[in-house]
Design a protein around this motif. Structure first.
Motif, PDB file in Angstrom:
ATOM      1  N   TYR A  84       0.824  -1.210   0.000  1.00  0.00           N
ATOM      2  CA  TYR A  84       0.000   0.000   0.000  1.00  0.00           C
ATOM      3  C   TYR A  84       0.858   1.259   0.000  1.00  0.00           C
ATOM      4  N   VAL A  88       1.159   4.218  -3.016  1.00  0.00           N
ATOM      5  CA  VAL A  88       1.248   5.658  -2.782  1.00  0.00           C
ATOM      6  C   VAL A  88       2.489   6.216  -3.478  1.00  0.00           C
ATOM      7  N   MET A 133      -2.099  12.777  -2.924  1.00  0.00           N
ATOM      8  CA  MET A 133      -2.462  11.712  -2.006  1.00  0.00           C
ATOM      9  C   MET A 133      -3.969  11.552  -1.934  1.00  0.00           C
ATOM     10  N   GLU A 134      -4.690  12.648  -1.984  1.00  0.00           N
ATOM     11  CA  GLU A 134      -6.154  12.574  -1.984  1.00  0.00           C
ATOM     12  C   GLU A 134      -6.660  11.835  -3.221  1.00  0.00           C
ATOM     13  N   THR A 136      -4.978   9.587  -4.963  1.00  0.00           N
ATOM     14  CA  THR A 136      -4.601   8.178  -4.823  1.00  0.00           C
ATOM     15  C   THR A 136      -5.523   7.466  -3.855  1.00  0.00           C
ATOM     16  N   SER A 137      -5.840   8.120  -2.746  1.00  0.00           N
ATOM     17  CA  SER A 137      -6.728   7.526  -1.742  1.00  0.00           C
ATOM     18  C   SER A 137      -8.128   7.311  -2.291  1.00  0.00           C
ATOM     19  N   ARG A 138      -8.582   8.200  -3.148  1.00  0.00           N
ATOM     20  CA  ARG A 138      -9.936   8.118  -3.686  1.00  0.00           C
ATOM     21  C   ARG A 138     -10.040   7.174  -4.885  1.00  0.00           C
ATOM     22  N   LEU A 141      -6.390   3.284  -4.215  1.00  0.00           N
ATOM     23  CA  LEU A 141      -6.328   2.340  -3.097  1.00  0.00           C
ATOM     24  C   LEU A 141      -7.592   1.507  -2.888  1.00  0.00           C
ATOM     25  N   VAL A 172      -4.664   9.319   6.066  1.00  0.00           N
ATOM     26  CA  VAL A 172      -4.945   9.708   4.682  1.00  0.00           C
ATOM     27  C   VAL A 172      -4.993   8.512   3.742  1.00  0.00           C
ATOM     28  N   MET A 173      -4.440   7.373   4.154  1.00  0.00           N
ATOM     29  CA  MET A 173      -4.446   6.189   3.306  1.00  0.00           C
ATOM     30  C   MET A 173      -5.711   5.355   3.467  1.00  0.00           C
TER      31      MET A 173
END
Length: 531
Positions: A84, A88, A133-134, A136-138, A141, A172-173
């Protein structure tokens, strides 16, 4: 004297034997011989558990209860944090950041639990934009989280009325996934330090989350009704603070797609595999070869005529399963309208290669580079219904035309809502079921650089296309037979969905881009992420 065609065949055979089969075979053997580099997220001290296995948990009557649950090694079957953080680093950062994280594996071996996490966080997040990161998280992941959910643990989580998750992974992940897909009431996780719109790579003042302390701080004197953890000493201390507790003894069953808490229709990112250390090593071993193969495969499509392209492509790993069920010849002076499902930008090129004749394709968004190297004629549409209709009528008068009513690509086994414009233009409509099978990289993107889409697809060790041409739509089921354009579009969508085993949806191109990229899908020539 050896002809140029024979020379190409010899060169092609050498490339296939030396580069594709030999080098990629070595990488696969390394992966298959348990070269997994261990659990880089740390193996905590285990002891016989005094708590029962989660499979013994009764799911009845828990609608009013509160659950305290660890996320990693409980809900996720994958035992390591590493994949994970690699997602990221690669998807949110760059290929160089991902390579640095891979190179850190020998160091991660010798570090303790806290230092391993701190180092992976620093490499993955230092200098990373909060916005990246937002995204990628949305968009990235959730796919990998859903594919690695423990079915038994999820069923317990789904049975309770209130859910509080605790994890040492950065908030955030995990927070977006837990709240959107698992309806979490609260997510208690490790916080990261930021400076402006960038992550510094360091933890906040609160440091790494201590789960049992965080549970006491959150619930106070009130004990949660149910707790789930693993067999480690830390987790057993954590769940001992609950009224009733269970442990996850093993990885458990894989979550089937039909039991996902929410349908996964859209996702982004380039990696088509879970990047464990061994799988990531295989990818980096393949990258130089893959780049050469991509350039070579694109060369075949651009510079060679159709009758040689697929024959030479098959020798370098390209696979095209082509089936033509349409035996009826055209009864009109106009061209045939091929209505295709849309998987990558290369769909019309492979269809043209399978048919053995040039086609014209219309598209809404296509980079100038992709348009320049396309071996078939491509025409841009304007999104003005009247103007686009006139353009396609004119093109049908000149020859066969390929259209994609979904308006964009979709990776998962779903069909987006079909635009009805095509049904108003032709009476001879031939549906085409298209599917692809990427093994390493996805050849589509919503928020990245579309110019790289063909390169990433052809960088797969063995790119595979399935194309099935269905029978021509009977005249009585077209607009000429008295049907409305919406009825025709819905009928063809269902027909193609049945042929592919895909589910039909009412989602649109706009829905996809708003979810994955936060825009309406307008191509920005000078903008986009690194990949």
């Amino acid at each position: 004297m050896v002809s140029s065609m024979e020379f190409l065949r010899v060169a092609n055979w050498v490339m296939n034997q030396v580069l594709v089969k030999s080098c990629y075979g070595v990488a696969r053997k390394i992966k298959s011989h348990s070269f997994d580099w261990g659990d880089l997220s740390y193996k905590p001290l285990q002891q016989p558990s005094s708590f029962p296995d989660i499979v013994k948990c009764d799911l009845e009557g828990r609608g009013s209860q509160t659950l305290a649950c660890d996320f990693h090694k409980v809900l996720l079957r994958t035992r390591s944090f590493f994949p994970y953080f690699m997602l990221v680093a690669f998807e949110g950062g760059s290929i160089f950041r991902a390579f640095l994280l891979l190179c850190s594996c020998p160091i991660l071996w010798i570090l303790n639990y806290e230092m391993k996490l701190r180092l992976m966080i620093f490499i993955s997040f230092c200098g990373l934009k909060v916005k990246e990161m937002e995204n990628t998280s949305r968009a990235v992941l959730p796919k990998f989280y859903l594919e690695n959910l423990n079915l038994e643990a999820y069923e317990v989580v789904a049975s309770v009325g209130s859910r509080v998750f605790f994890t040492t992974m950065p908030r955030v992940m995990v927070e977006g996934f837990l709240k959107e897909y698992l309806n979490a009431d609260a997510v208690i996780a490790t916080e990261l330090h930021t400076s402006g719109c960038y992550f510094t790579g360091f933890l906040s003042k609160s440091g790494l989350l201590v789960k049992h302390s965080a549970l006491m701080d959150y619930f106070g004197d009130t004990k949660p009704d149910l707790g789930i953890g693993n067999t480690s000493l830390q987790d057993q201390l954590f769940i001992s603070l609950c009224k009733e507790a269970y442990v996850v003894m093993n990885e458990g069953k894989v979550m089937p797609r039909n039991k996902y808490p929410k349908s996964l229709v859209f996702h982004d990112g380039r990696l088509a595999f879970l990047p464990t250390p061994s799988a990531t090593l295989c990818m980096f071993m393949w990258l130089p070869i893959g780049l050469v193969m991509a350039i070579y495969r694109i060369f075949l499509g651009v510079f060679l005529c159709c009758k040689f392209t697929m024959a030479l492509g098959a020798w370098c790993g390209l696979k095209l399963n082509f089936k033509d069920n349409n035996q009826k010849k055209s009864e009109s002076d106009k061209g045939v309208l091929y209505v295709c499902t849309h998987r990558t930008l290369l769909d019309p090129i492979f269809l043209s290669s399978g048919l053995g004749r040039p086609l014209t394709a219309v598209t809404y968004s296509l980079s100038k580079v992709s348009e320049f190297i396309a071996p078939i004629r491509t025409i841009r549409l304007t999104r003005d219904r009247k103007e686009d209709g006139e353009t396609m009528k004119r093109l049908l008068g000149e020859g066969d035309l390929v259209v994609f009513p979904e308006g964009t690509t979709c990776r998962e086994p779903y069909l987006l809502r079909f635009s009805s414009l095509f049904a108003e233009l032709a009476d001879e409509i031939v549906p085409v079921a298209v599917n692809v099978h990427p093994s390493m990289f996805y050849g589509t993107t919503a928020s990245g650089l579309k110019v790289l889409d063909p390169f990433f697809f052809f960088m797969n060790p063995s790119p595979k296309y399935d194309i099935e041409i269905l029978e021509k739509v009977p005249r009585e089921l077209t607009c000429a037979g008295g049907r409305s354009s919406h009825e025709v579009a819905n009928h063809i969508q269902k027909q193609l969905g049945y042929a592919l085993g895909f589910e039909c949806t009412n989602l649109t191109r706009r829905d996809k881009y708003m979810m994955l990229a936060g825009n309406e899908g307008v191509v920005q020539e000078n903008k986009g992420r690194r990949f």
